[in-house]
Write a protein that holds these residues in place. Structure first.
Motif, PDB file in Angstrom:
ATOM      1  N   MET A  22       0.849  -1.186   0.000  1.00 54.14           N
ATOM      2  CA  MET A  22       0.000   0.000   0.000  1.00 54.14           C
ATOM      3  C   MET A  22       0.886   1.237   0.000  1.00 54.14           C
ATOM      4  O   MET A  22       1.652   1.451   0.936  1.00 54.14           O
ATOM      5  CB  MET A  22      -0.921   0.005   1.233  1.00 54.14           C
ATOM      6  N   ASN A  23       0.833   2.053  -1.088  1.00 55.21           N
ATOM      7  CA  ASN A  23       1.620   3.277  -1.144  1.00 55.21           C
ATOM      8  C   ASN A  23       1.174   4.213  -0.036  1.00 55.21           C
ATOM      9  O   ASN A  23      -0.012   4.326   0.270  1.00 55.21           O
ATOM     10  CB  ASN A  23       1.448   3.969  -2.500  1.00 55.21           C
ATOM     11  N   SER A  24       2.149   4.942   0.558  1.00 52.64           N
ATOM     12  CA  SER A  24       1.805   5.793   1.689  1.00 52.64           C
ATOM     13  C   SER A  24       0.852   6.914   1.299  1.00 52.64           C
ATOM     14  O   SER A  24       0.046   7.368   2.102  1.00 52.64           O
ATOM     15  CB  SER A  24       3.071   6.366   2.326  1.00 52.64           C
ATOM     16  N   SER A  25       0.918   7.389   0.044  1.00 56.95           N
ATOM     17  CA  SER A  25      -0.019   8.414  -0.428  1.00 56.95           C
ATOM     18  C   SER A  25      -0.062   8.397  -1.946  1.00 56.95           C
ATOM     19  O   SER A  25       0.841   7.872  -2.603  1.00 56.95           O
ATOM     20  CB  SER A  25       0.386   9.800   0.076  1.00 56.95           C
ATOM     21  N   PHE A  26      -1.104   8.978  -2.504  1.00 56.41           N
ATOM     22  CA  PHE A  26      -1.206   9.086  -3.962  1.00 56.41           C
ATOM     23  C   PHE A  26      -0.347  10.238  -4.488  1.00 56.41           C
ATOM     24  O   PHE A  26       0.139  10.197  -5.612  1.00 56.41           O
ATOM     25  CB  PHE A  26      -2.662   9.317  -4.375  1.00 56.41           C
ATOM     26  N   TYR A  27      -0.194  11.262  -3.668  1.00 55.68           N
ATOM     27  CA  TYR A  27       0.607  12.431  -4.058  1.00 55.68           C
ATOM     28  C   TYR A  27       1.057  13.129  -2.791  1.00 55.68           C
ATOM     29  O   TYR A  27       0.296  13.257  -1.824  1.00 55.68           O
ATOM     30  CB  TYR A  27      -0.225  13.403  -4.903  1.00 55.68           C
ATOM     31  N   SER A  28       2.309  13.588  -2.777  1.00 55.20           N
ATOM     32  CA  SER A  28       2.792  14.388  -1.650  1.00 55.20           C
ATOM     33  C   SER A  28       3.848  15.359  -2.141  1.00 55.20           C
ATOM     34  O   SER A  28       4.550  15.094  -3.130  1.00 55.20           O
ATOM     35  CB  SER A  28       3.369  13.496  -0.547  1.00 55.20           C
ATOM     36  N   VAL A  37       1.506  24.550  -4.275  1.00 61.10           N
ATOM     37  CA  VAL A  37       0.964  25.827  -4.737  1.00 61.10           C
ATOM     38  C   VAL A  37       1.445  26.147  -6.150  1.00 61.10           C
ATOM     39  O   VAL A  37       0.688  26.677  -6.976  1.00 61.10           O
ATOM     40  CB  VAL A  37       1.348  26.953  -3.755  1.00 61.10           C
ATOM     41  N   ASP A  38       2.680  25.789  -6.456  1.00 61.33           N
ATOM     42  CA  ASP A  38       3.264  26.154  -7.751  1.00 61.33           C
ATOM     43  C   ASP A  38       2.802  25.267  -8.897  1.00 61.33           C
ATOM     44  O   ASP A  38       2.814  25.680 -10.054  1.00 61.33           O
ATOM     45  CB  ASP A  38       4.800  26.099  -7.663  1.00 61.33           C
ATOM     46  N   GLN A  39       2.418  24.008  -8.594  1.00 57.42           N
ATOM     47  CA  GLN A  39       2.042  23.094  -9.673  1.00 57.42           C
ATOM     48  C   GLN A  39       0.624  23.390 -10.172  1.00 57.42           C
ATOM     49  O   GLN A  39      -0.222  23.926  -9.434  1.00 57.42           O
ATOM     50  CB  GLN A  39       2.123  21.639  -9.208  1.00 57.42           C
ATOM     51  N   SER A  40       0.352  22.984 -11.408  1.00 56.14           N
ATOM     52  CA  SER A  40      -0.993  23.170 -11.947  1.00 56.14           C
ATOM     53  C   SER A  40      -1.917  22.126 -11.346  1.00 56.14           C
ATOM     54  O   SER A  40      -1.495  20.993 -11.071  1.00 56.14           O
ATOM     55  CB  SER A  40      -0.983  23.033 -13.467  1.00 56.14           C
ATOM     56  N   PRO A  41      -3.170  22.473 -11.145  1.00 57.09           N
ATOM     57  CA  PRO A  41      -4.124  21.501 -10.604  1.00 57.09           C
ATOM     58  C   PRO A  41      -4.217  20.241 -11.460  1.00 57.09           C
ATOM     59  O   PRO A  41      -4.368  19.135 -10.932  1.00 57.09           O
ATOM     60  CB  PRO A  41      -5.447  22.272 -10.604  1.00 57.09           C
ATOM     61  N   GLU A  42      -4.097  20.391 -12.781  1.00 54.65           N
ATOM     62  CA  GLU A  42      -4.194  19.236 -13.675  1.00 54.65           C
ATOM     63  C   GLU A  42      -3.040  18.262 -13.460  1.00 54.65           C
ATOM     64  O   GLU A  42      -3.213  17.039 -13.544  1.00 54.65           O
ATOM     65  CB  GLU A  42      -4.232  19.698 -15.135  1.00 54.65           C
ATOM     66  N   THR A  43      -1.841  18.798 -13.187  1.00 50.72           N
ATOM     67  CA  THR A  43      -0.689  17.933 -12.939  1.00 50.72           C
ATOM     68  C   THR A  43      -0.890  17.104 -11.677  1.00 50.72           C
ATOM     69  O   THR A  43      -0.634  15.896 -11.650  1.00 50.72           O
ATOM     70  CB  THR A  43       0.591  18.778 -12.806  1.00 50.72           C
ATOM     71  N   ILE A  44      -1.369  17.762 -10.636  1.00 49.01           N
ATOM     72  CA  ILE A  44      -1.610  17.056  -9.375  1.00 49.01           C
ATOM     73  C   ILE A  44      -2.722  16.024  -9.561  1.00 49.01           C
ATOM     74  O   ILE A  44      -2.623  14.881  -9.087  1.00 49.01           O
ATOM     75  CB  ILE A  44      -1.969  18.058  -8.261  1.00 49.01           C
ATOM     76  N   LEU A  45      -3.762  16.410 -10.265  1.00 51.23           N
ATOM     77  CA  LEU A  45      -4.866  15.496 -10.522  1.00 51.23           C
ATOM     78  C   LEU A  45      -4.386  14.271 -11.303  1.00 51.23           C
ATOM     79  O   LEU A  45      -4.822  13.144 -11.051  1.00 51.23           O
ATOM     80  CB  LEU A  45      -5.969  16.221 -11.293  1.00 51.23           C
ATOM     81  N   GLY A  46      -3.455  14.487 -12.216  1.00 52.23           N
ATOM     82  CA  GLY A  46      -2.891  13.370 -12.974  1.00 52.23           C
ATOM     83  C   GLY A  46      -2.165  12.389 -12.077  1.00 52.23           C
ATOM     84  O   GLY A  46      -2.276  11.169 -12.253  1.00 52.23           O
ATOM     85  N   HIS A  47      -1.393  12.913 -11.112  1.00 47.47           N
ATOM     86  CA  HIS A  47      -0.720  12.039 -10.140  1.00 47.47           C
ATOM     87  C   HIS A  47      -1.744  11.191  -9.382  1.00 47.47           C
ATOM     88  O   HIS A  47      -1.551   9.983  -9.195  1.00 47.47           O
ATOM     89  CB  HIS A  47       0.084  12.875  -9.143  1.00 47.47           C
ATOM     90  N   LEU A  48      -2.818  11.816  -8.917  1.00 46.38           N
ATOM     91  CA  LEU A  48      -3.837  11.103  -8.147  1.00 46.38           C
ATOM     92  C   LEU A  48      -4.521  10.031  -9.000  1.00 46.38           C
ATOM     93  O   LEU A  48      -4.738   8.906  -8.546  1.00 46.38           O
ATOM     94  CB  LEU A  48      -4.876  12.095  -7.620  1.00 46.38           C
ATOM     95  N   ALA A  49      -4.831  10.387 -10.235  1.00 52.33           N
ATOM     96  CA  ALA A  49      -5.534   9.453 -11.116  1.00 52.33           C
ATOM     97  C   ALA A  49      -4.687   8.226 -11.418  1.00 52.33           C
ATOM     98  O   ALA A  49      -5.193   7.099 -11.489  1.00 52.33           O
ATOM     99  CB  ALA A  49      -5.931  10.163 -12.408  1.00 52.33           C
ATOM    100  N   ARG A  50      -3.380   8.424 -11.600  1.00 57.02           N
ATOM    101  CA  ARG A  50      -2.505   7.291 -11.921  1.00 57.02           C
ATOM    102  C   ARG A  50      -2.392   6.305 -10.758  1.00 57.02           C
ATOM    103  O   ARG A  50      -2.184   5.110 -10.960  1.00 57.02           O
ATOM    104  CB  ARG A  50      -1.116   7.797 -12.334  1.00 57.02           C
ATOM    105  N   GLN A  51      -2.500   6.798  -9.529  1.00 56.00           N
ATOM    106  CA  GLN A  51      -2.391   5.928  -8.356  1.00 56.00           C
ATOM    107  C   GLN A  51      -3.711   5.239  -8.019  1.00 56.00           C
ATOM    108  O   GLN A  51      -3.732   4.267  -7.272  1.00 56.00           O
ATOM    109  CB  GLN A  51      -1.938   6.747  -7.134  1.00 56.00           C
ATOM    110  N   ASN A  52      -4.801   5.746  -8.566  1.00 57.22           N
ATOM    111  CA  ASN A  52      -6.118   5.229  -8.240  1.00 57.22           C
ATOM    112  C   ASN A  52      -6.355   3.899  -8.959  1.00 57.22           C
ATOM    113  O   ASN A  52      -6.254   3.810 -10.174  1.00 57.22           O
ATOM    114  CB  ASN A  52      -7.183   6.255  -8.661  1.00 57.22           C
ATOM    115  N   SER A  53      -6.685   2.854  -8.210  1.00 55.39           N
ATOM    116  CA  SER A  53      -6.857   1.527  -8.808  1.00 55.39           C
ATOM    117  C   SER A  53      -8.248   1.330  -9.395  1.00 55.39           C
ATOM    118  O   SER A  53      -8.489   0.358 -10.098  1.00 55.39           O
ATOM    119  CB  SER A  53      -6.588   0.439  -7.761  1.00 55.39           C
ATOM    120  N   PHE A  54      -9.171   2.251  -9.088  1.00 54.88           N
ATOM    121  CA  PHE A  54     -10.524   2.150  -9.618  1.00 54.88           C
ATOM    122  C   PHE A  54     -10.686   3.087 -10.816  1.00 54.88           C
ATOM    123  O   PHE A  54      -9.883   3.988 -11.039  1.00 54.88           O
ATOM    124  CB  PHE A  54     -11.566   2.528  -8.552  1.00 54.88           C
TER     125      PHE A  54
END
Length: 657
Positions: free
Chosen positions: A1-7, A14-31
């Protein structure tokens, strides 16, 4: 179990684009990423970017793993020396109790089981984005976990900064050291069963210290016995011993889930004669699978989930009775018998078979019959017996020795694997086990004994303390109590209302409380504690705080038969005159008709002692013991029946409320 989807650091967030962060979360999501989840994450990202932009330092994680619970916290934010646990309810207009309990559970999990969080202030925060502005008040518990803070997200960054400035008394948190610090969870048996059933390994959901190392080594040892039996085509039986709460049932469930996944042809099965345990685990797994399926969009009906679970966890009586109707070998090559010390002796089973099954000539003990059923296999099979020392609590329960008698009489070709712990008095009942074992092919493995309690994560010495108490060894009990009193509260009271109030104050989040009493505690009835009123174990152990049938209501007591093998966070033990202390020695009584009668049978004395041993070892975090004052107007409840017990227990160390 990965400790987090994004950190990341707050600055990078604050500096990253919301889409970039969302992409990180989506790639870790197994559903599959549904629009609802995508929009919720995007709301979180935008809000945290806006609110945390004013912080000069800090760290944030999305979907942070809480391994013991098999769940993920929406966000962890580290600022200064403070840990913030955020639970978002996007679009919600109110702060519901389920969300409050959930975020507190996450905070307590970090406080209790994550070593980097032990000494840090932890603040749970519920963010209901559609709610009106809330009044912020910060109330700390003794362990430095705050009561939940309520927010709609507006001003969240300023709130976090203010709390951090107030609560940081030492150094700032070193993020890498914090992430690398040990996580030592101790799940309840229900949480563990759910996580194992979902495919997690025992190492992912249990402590990484001596207790879990012991548990992992036991699992590896049994797996090797199974592989050897398969390869060499022989039959083997393993006896796994352990102190109360050491994880024997967990070891059995882990074995069955792992074998069922990797070796489907073995049809590994977990068998228990403990009806409440079977019912509760089955219901919990069925409810959980139904709920999990909703999250993935592939809804499984609860009834279908329940049918699937039944092949994984079976009542030993059904397995036994099915084997009466056929002489064929069962489909299961690997059978785990939980609480095998409670199997019936020959007389008890023969009587049952004659009365209930119409088999007057049945002449075997339950251990002998169960081994004979598995012995029908051609080639190989493995039986694993999980044995709790001092856990026999009912007439006819044969204890460990009956298994060895059966092997010695009928199955000398089986290979036997045990630990050295069998020499302990709690296992051999004064019989010469060495003589029984001498005629068998026995191999001793140290790892077949689980020596460390992982139930009472606050006090590994609890089982020893309880053992000394029920043995009447006041000095030993007092010395052991000194070792646990700072981490595991045990209180005494003569007031039932005070006991209930104490339990309610202790419990936070979804921590479970309940009252327990001996099945022989007949004269607690005038006080509203009726052990004759049978509880429904699934409701009592699983239903929520708003259900009068649940343990939370502190009305209906569970007896030793209801609660053996299960546990609560905080327990109220209601003590009656069936097991009373007279001049520092335990006296054994049974209420029959209109009065108490002495118990003279030595086996029944053992069962009564063990009943109180079971009751006193059911709490994970602490307990209160209620000893009635007695009633001069009631000949069955004079003060003299209770005062000696209260005096003895106080001499063992615990203090009165």
């Amino acid at each position: 179990m990965n400790s987090s989807f994004y950190s990341s650091s707050v600055k990078d967030l604050v500096d990253q684009s919301p889409e970039t962060i969302l992409g990180h979360l989506a790639r870790q999501n197994s559903f599959s990423l549904e629009a609802l989840q995508r929009n919720a994450w995007l709301t979180q990202i935008l809000m945290l970017q806006r609110e945390l932009s004013g912080l000069v330092s800090g760290w944030v994680a999305f979907e942070f793993a809480i391994p013991r619970m098999g769940k993920r916290a929406d966000n962890i934010v580290l600022v200064g020396g403070v840990i913030f646990v955020l639970e978002f309810k996007v679009g919600t207009e109110q702060f519901d109790n389920a969300a409050l309990d959930q975020v507190v559970d996450y905070a307590l999990d970090l406080k209790n089981f994550h070593s980097g969080s032990h000494d840090r202030p932890i603040v749970p925060v519920v963010v209901a984005t559609g709610a009106p502005d809330a009044v912020h008040s910060l109330i700390w518990a003794d362990d430095n976990v705050a009561k939940p803070v309520l927010s709609n997200g507006v001003g969240l960054g300023a709130l976090i900064k203010d709390i951090s400035d107030q609560a940081t008394t030492g150094s700032d948190i070193d993020v890498q050291a914090w992430l690398g610090s040990g996580y030592k969870p101790t799940p309840t048996i229900i949480e563990a069963a759910q996580a194992l059933y979902q495919g997690h390994k025992v190492g992912e959901i249990t402590r990484s210290d001596a207790g879990a190392i012991n548990l992992s080594q036991t699992a590896e040892c049994i797996a090797q016995v199974i592989e050897d039996a398969k390869s060499n085509r022989h039959k083997a039986i393993c006896f796994v011993t352990g102190v109360p709460g050491a994880g024997k049932t967990l070891a059995g469930l882990n074995l069955v889930t792992q074998r069922a996944s990797a070796h489907e042809d073995e049809h590994a099965v977990f068998l228990s004669g403990n009806g409440p345990l079977v019912d509760v685990l089955r219901e919990a797994l069925a409810r959980d699978e139904h709920a999990q399926s909703k999250l993935t969009g592939s809804t499984i009906r609860k009834a279908d989930a329940a049918r699937k679970v039944k092949s994984f966890i079976q009542n030993i009586m059904h397995f036994r009775d099915d084997s009466l109707t056929s002489s064929n070998a069962p489909i299961e090559r690997v059978a785990v018998f939980d609480e095998a010390q409670r199997a019936w002796d020959r007389d008890h089973l023969a009587n049952f078979m004659s009365r209930k099954k119409g088999l007057p000539d049945f002449d075997m003990s339950e251990p002998a019959f169960l081994v004979s059923v598995m012995d029908r296999h051609e080639g190989w099979c493995v039986v694993v017996c999980l044995i709790g020392g001092g856990q026999e609590i009912n007439a006819g329960e044969a204890g460990l020795t009956e298994w060895f008698s059966a092997l010695q009489a009928r199955f000398t070709d089986w290979k036997v694997f045990t630990s050295r712990q069998l020499a302990h008095r709690d296992y051999h009942w004064g019989q010469d086990l060495a003589a029984m074992l001498s005629k068998l092919d026995v191999t001793v493995y140290e790892h077949l004994h689980l020596a460390v309690s992982i139930r009472s994560f606050r006090a590994e010495k609890l089982s020893e303390f309880v053992g000394a108490v029920v043995a009447g060894e006041v000095e030993a009990a007092r010395a052991l109590y000194e070792q646990i009193k700072t981490t595991y509260p045990i209180k005494l009271t003569r007031d039932l209302a005070a006991a209930r109030a104490w339990l309610r104050v202790q419990a936070r989040g979804s921590e479970r409380v309940g009252l327990v009493a001996s099945s022989g505690a007949s004269r607690l009835k005038p006080l509203g504690i009726n052990v004759r009123e049978k509880i429904d174990a699934t409701h009592w152990f699983l239903n929520g705080k708003d259900d009068v049938r649940s343990s939370h209501y502190l009305e209906d007591p569970a007896t030793e038969f209801d609660i053996q093998g299960l546990e609560l966070d905080w327990v109220g033990v209601c003590w009656d005159a069936d097991f009373r202390s007279i001049d520092g020695r335990w006296a054994f009584h049974r209420f029959t008709g209109t009065k108490w009668q002495n118990v003279n049978d030595e086996n029944r004395k053992v069962y009564l002692t063990n009943a109180y041993r079971v009751l006193l070892t059911r709490a994970r975090q602490g307990l209160v013991i209620y000893i009635p004052e007695g009633d001069a107007e009631d000949a069955t409840r004079p003060a003299a029946f209770y005062d000696g017990t209260a005096k003895f227990l106080s001499e063992c160390g615990p203090s009165f409320l």
